[in-house]
Enzyme design. Sequence first.
Site, PDB file in Angstrom:
ATOM      1  N   THR A  74      -0.717   2.163   6.705  1.00 43.92           N
ATOM      2  CA  THR A  74      -0.574   0.960   5.883  1.00 43.92           C
ATOM      3  C   THR A  74      -0.584  -0.249   6.808  1.00 43.92           C
ATOM      4  OG1 THR A  74       0.931  -0.236   4.407  1.00 43.92           O
ATOM      5  CG2 THR A  74       1.942   1.318   5.908  1.00 43.92           C
ATOM      6  N   GLY A  75      -0.833  -1.425   6.245  1.00 43.13           N
ATOM      7  CA  GLY A  75      -0.890  -2.630   7.085  1.00 43.13           C
ATOM      8  C   GLY A  75      -2.245  -3.304   6.948  1.00 43.13           C
ATOM      9  N   ARG A 119     -14.469  -6.345  -0.628  1.00 44.81           N
ATOM     10  CA  ARG A 119     -13.839  -5.924   0.624  1.00 44.81           C
ATOM     11  C   ARG A 119     -13.365  -4.462   0.496  1.00 44.81           C
ATOM     12  NH1 ARG A 119      -8.150  -4.540   2.059  1.00 44.81           N
ATOM     13  NH2 ARG A 119      -7.894  -5.038   4.246  1.00 44.81           N
ATOM     14  N   VAL A 120     -13.634  -3.666   1.517  1.00 41.72           N
ATOM     15  CA  VAL A 120     -13.214  -2.265   1.527  1.00 41.72           C
ATOM     16  C   VAL A 120     -12.041  -2.122   2.494  1.00 41.72           C
ATOM     17  CG1 VAL A 120     -13.912   0.081   2.161  1.00 41.72           C
ATOM     18  CG2 VAL A 120     -15.494  -1.403   0.918  1.00 41.72           C
ATOM     19  N   THR A 142       0.873  -1.186   0.000  1.00 41.83           N
ATOM     20  CA  THR A 142       0.000   0.000   0.000  1.00 41.83           C
ATOM     21  C   THR A 142       0.905   1.229   0.000  1.00 41.83           C
ATOM     22  OG1 THR A 142      -1.792  -1.061   1.192  1.00 41.83           O
ATOM     23  CG2 THR A 142      -1.620   1.325   1.448  1.00 41.83           C
ATOM     24  N   ASP A 153      -9.005   0.141   4.661  1.00 37.88           N
ATOM     25  CA  ASP A 153      -8.881   1.376   5.452  1.00 37.88           C
ATOM     26  C   ASP A 153      -8.449   2.551   4.588  1.00 37.88           C
ATOM     27  OD1 ASP A 153      -6.353  -0.270   5.368  1.00 37.88           O
ATOM     28  OD2 ASP A 153      -5.558   1.671   6.020  1.00 37.88           O
TER      29      ASP A 153
HETATM   30  N1  GLY Z   1      -4.053  -1.181   4.428  1.00 36.75           N
HETATM   31  C1  GLY Z   1      -4.405  -1.686   3.180  1.00 36.75           C
HETATM   32  C2  GLY Z   1      -5.362  -2.768   3.215  1.00 36.75           C
HETATM   33  O1  GLY Z   1      -5.603  -3.388   4.231  1.00 36.75           O
HETATM   34  O2  GLY Z   1      -5.916  -3.062   2.216  1.00 36.75           O
END
Ligand code: GLY
Length: 314
Positions: free
Chosen positions: A235-236, A213-214, A185, A216
């Site tokens: 990110t993560g 799926r959405v 990301t 963050d």
């Molecule tokens: N942080 C990016 C995701 O989980 O898609």
Amino acid sequence: MRRLIVHGGAGRIAPEHGAEALEGLSGALEAGWGEIDDATEAAVAAVRWMEDSGKFNCGRGAVLNLQGRAELDAALMTGRQQAGAVSNLTYTPKAIAVARKVMEETPHVLLCGRGADRFAKAMGFPRETIGTSARRKLYRELRSDLVNGRGGHGRWSDRKPSRHPAWWEPLKRLVHVHPELLHGTVGAVAVDARGRIAAATSTGGIFLKMEGRVSDSSLVGCGTYADRDVGLSATGIGEVIIRYTLTRSIAELYHLRHEGVQAAADRALATLPRDAVGVIALDRKGRFAVAKNTKNLAWATRSDGERSVRQGLS
Ligand code: GLY
């Protein structure tokens, strides 16, 4: 002081991927710095460069969902409380540019799925296939690993993927074998000479995620946030970042405790599940923070006050 900071994802980054990530980040930093007279232009230019590069999990290089399709998420927010975002965009890899159009051309904040695709088309973006050949090859291998239970992670039936919650546990075990599945990301935060702040984030999400799926990244206050004083991009693992409304929580700590942006980020991350997230942040004076509870976070920054780029995988 003008400053631009960028990240290219958190997780366990192998040395060969680390070098490539840092090289990509310096390209993004250069692209963004060329626009640093306006924080929004700078943050968008940096993220757009990473989307176009195909080297990160966003834009052209996005990972694929369980059905083998890329669904892109991105958000842009400015210190004047303007925001625009897209989720599950499939029409074009230029997700951050479409998010910016949502901010500037519509009364809404977030468009998703078919609506986001139609909007991108209406705004004149050409349709482009998303997903590199390397991503498609990895997709075929991983899906076959999941279905056949190779690597001791248990078998998974793909007959009705969306009705199989049991798929998430095998996938988590697969991520231990392929840590690169989680990172990539991208994000950028900028402050210009007038003290204006902007934050931008873009992602393809998690490899083999469920359709729809959405992440963050497209949710204001979760993966992306800016106000008059501070800007952040996370990110993560998106599910963790969303549950803790991470970027907004860090901003609140920054405002309440007056300990600086690094202390606020460290304090927030100390309460989170381990090995899950990373964040970059900066304030109006150009002071920046890099915080993570994963092994690595790829980042780079440049400011007026420093002679050279600072970067790291720390
Ligand atoms: N942080 C990016 C995701 O989980 O898609």
